[in-house]
Design a protein around this motif. Structure first.
Motif, PDB file in Angstrom:
ATOM      1  N   LEU A   4      43.217  42.567  29.222  1.00 49.30           N
ATOM      2  CA  LEU A   4      43.229  43.376  28.017  1.00 49.30           C
ATOM      3  C   LEU A   4      44.222  44.513  28.249  1.00 49.30           C
ATOM      4  N   GLN A   5      45.305  44.489  27.495  1.00 51.79           N
ATOM      5  CA  GLN A   5      46.307  45.548  27.595  1.00 51.79           C
ATOM      6  C   GLN A   5      45.969  46.611  26.555  1.00 51.79           C
ATOM      7  N   ALA A   6      45.396  47.697  27.039  1.00 53.91           N
ATOM      8  CA  ALA A   6      44.883  48.743  26.155  1.00 53.91           C
ATOM      9  C   ALA A   6      45.754  49.989  26.264  1.00 53.91           C
ATOM     10  N   GLY A   7      47.026  49.839  25.902  1.00 54.03           N
ATOM     11  CA  GLY A   7      47.933  50.976  25.942  1.00 54.03           C
ATOM     12  C   GLY A   7      48.280  51.378  27.355  1.00 54.03           C
ATOM     13  N   ILE A   8      47.801  52.547  27.774  1.00 55.15           N
ATOM     14  CA  ILE A   8      48.141  53.052  29.104  1.00 55.15           C
ATOM     15  C   ILE A   8      47.321  52.399  30.201  1.00 55.15           C
ATOM     16  N   ALA A   9      46.352  51.566  29.841  1.00 57.42           N
ATOM     17  CA  ALA A   9      45.488  50.911  30.827  1.00 57.42           C
ATOM     18  C   ALA A   9      45.550  49.402  30.667  1.00 57.42           C
ATOM     19  N   ASP A  10      45.654  48.703  31.787  1.00 59.02           N
ATOM     20  CA  ASP A  10      45.466  47.262  31.823  1.00 59.02           C
ATOM     21  C   ASP A  10      44.099  46.991  32.433  1.00 59.02           C
ATOM     22  N   MET A  11      43.318  46.153  31.748  1.00 55.60           N
ATOM     23  CA  MET A  11      41.988  45.787  32.236  1.00 55.60           C
ATOM     24  C   MET A  11      41.994  44.303  32.560  1.00 55.60           C
ATOM     25  N   PHE A  12      41.672  43.986  33.793  1.00 53.69           N
ATOM     26  CA  PHE A  12      41.695  42.612  34.288  1.00 53.69           C
ATOM     27  C   PHE A  12      40.250  42.134  34.431  1.00 53.69           C
TER      28      PHE A  12
ATOM     29  N   LEU B 265      45.563  36.554  39.410  1.00 55.76           N
ATOM     30  CA  LEU B 265      45.268  37.978  39.399  1.00 55.76           C
ATOM     31  C   LEU B 265      46.329  38.752  40.165  1.00 55.76           C
ATOM     32  N   GLU B 266      46.717  38.260  41.323  1.00 58.03           N
ATOM     33  CA  GLU B 266      47.731  38.950  42.113  1.00 58.03           C
ATOM     34  C   GLU B 266      49.040  39.076  41.334  1.00 58.03           C
ATOM     35  N   GLU B 267      49.454  38.012  40.682  1.00 58.32           N
ATOM     36  CA  GLU B 267      50.682  38.055  39.896  1.00 58.32           C
ATOM     37  C   GLU B 267      50.559  39.050  38.746  1.00 58.32           C
ATOM     38  N   ALA B 268      49.397  39.068  38.090  1.00 52.85           N
ATOM     39  CA  ALA B 268      49.189  39.985  36.976  1.00 52.85           C
ATOM     40  C   ALA B 268      49.187  41.441  37.450  1.00 52.85           C
TER      41      ALA B 268
ATOM     42  N   ALA C 138      51.154  49.407  33.860  1.00 54.21           N
ATOM     43  CA  ALA C 138      50.242  50.329  33.211  1.00 54.21           C
ATOM     44  C   ALA C 138      49.942  51.537  34.108  1.00 54.21           C
ATOM     45  N   THR C 139      49.677  52.667  33.480  1.00 54.67           N
ATOM     46  CA  THR C 139      49.316  53.870  34.226  1.00 54.67           C
ATOM     47  C   THR C 139      48.020  53.657  34.999  1.00 54.67           C
ATOM     48  N   TRP C 140      47.066  53.003  34.343  1.00 53.04           N
ATOM     49  CA  TRP C 140      45.763  52.744  34.950  1.00 53.04           C
ATOM     50  C   TRP C 140      45.545  51.246  35.073  1.00 53.04           C
ATOM     51  N   LYS C 141      44.932  50.847  36.171  1.00 52.63           N
ATOM     52  CA  LYS C 141      44.552  49.455  36.374  1.00 52.63           C
ATOM     53  C   LYS C 141      43.057  49.395  36.672  1.00 52.63           C
ATOM     54  N   PHE C 142      42.327  48.736  35.784  1.00 51.52           N
ATOM     55  CA  PHE C 142      40.888  48.566  35.949  1.00 51.52           C
ATOM     56  C   PHE C 142      40.591  47.075  36.070  1.00 51.52           C
TER      57      PHE C 142
END
Length: 267
Positions: free
Chosen positions: A86-94, A132-135, A141-145
């Protein structure tokens, strides 16, 4: 939860698995979906997209039913996939499908699991880790969750998930993940890594709780907060900081802290 959602004007909701307790769905027309989801989260503020992963209890039913787009015709909020970004602007959520990592589920005799689309296990897990590693590597993104069902670090009833400690945690540390969020243990927890900037957050207290089972930390990681009762968490994120709060079932604040960007210690 609805009151907090309105106060914060939330953008979406994350579910950390075991979405339909105790044994998932029987099929896509199982009334348990409406009874456990639609009829429960009725507040106006919660009529947003719900991004969900599968938990081990979901795999005990028809796992493909929970993944089916047909459920969105029943409730448009429902978005459940095995693993996705989920690419939520400044954060990517995996979002990561952690249940197949746990070897014991494939040998236990007390319960049966729906492994369609997963077997053979080793190939499935290997592919998931590579993707996951490739992603993570390509994320700017500024934040990675990262969100999964099972805990990497936990002092709750289930404790650490050894397979995730061995295979998943090194990836998170290598690629600068800020937070790992999970369910599985029916409590709220905040644990800080001893050798990286990762914060391990357990938010699995939406239903069965009050187990009275809290363990000692297994290593030098810092246990900042544990609550063995029902509750939930919120996260507000901007380019400079993330503010996270744990609440009890009555929306009373139990624990809160702020993470800063660039990397600083939490306050």
């Amino acid at each position: 939860m609805g009151r907090i959602g309105e106060k914060l004007d939330i953008d979406f909701v994350v579910s950390t698995g075991d979405n339909i307790y105790d044994d998932g769905l029987k099929n896509v027309t199982d009334p348990a979906f409406v009874q456990s989801f639609t009829d429960i989260y009725t507040a106006k503020s919660l009529q947003k997209s719900w991004y969900s992963v599968l938990g081990n209890h979901d795999y005990r039913g028809d796992a493909l039913a929970q993944l089916s787009p047909l459920l969105r015709k029943i409730d448009r909020r429902w978005i459940c996939l095995r693993s996705f970004i989920l690419q939520a602007g400044i954060a990517d959520m995996f979002f990561i499908d952690t249940t197949p990592f746990v070897e014991s589920y494939f040998t236990e005799t007390d319960h049966s699991y729906d492994w369609r689309g997963v077997s053979p296990r080793q190939a499935y897990v290997s592919t998931l880790l590579k993707e996951l590693e490739e992603a993570l590597r390509s994320s700017n993104a500024t934040w990675k969750f990262v969100v999964g069902h099972h805990a990497i670090r936990s002092v709750g009833h289930h404790g650490d998930t050894l397979e995730l400690v061995k295979y998943l945690d090194p990836l998170l540390k290598a690629y600068g993940v800020d937070m790992y969020m999970n369910g599985h243990d029916h409590c709220l927890e905040h644990i800080s890594s001893a050798d990286s900037a990762i914060e391990y957050l357990t938010s699995g207290a939406g239903s069965k709780a009050w187990r009275g089972d809290v363990k000692e930390s297994s290593d030098q990681d810092i246990v900042r907060f544990v609550y063995d009762g029902q509750g939930f968490m919120s996260a507000q994120v901007n380019p400079t900081h993330a503010h996270l709060v744990f609440y009890d079932v009555s929306a009373n604040i139990l624990h809160q802290w702020t993470m800063l960007k660039p990397q600083h210690s939490a306050i």
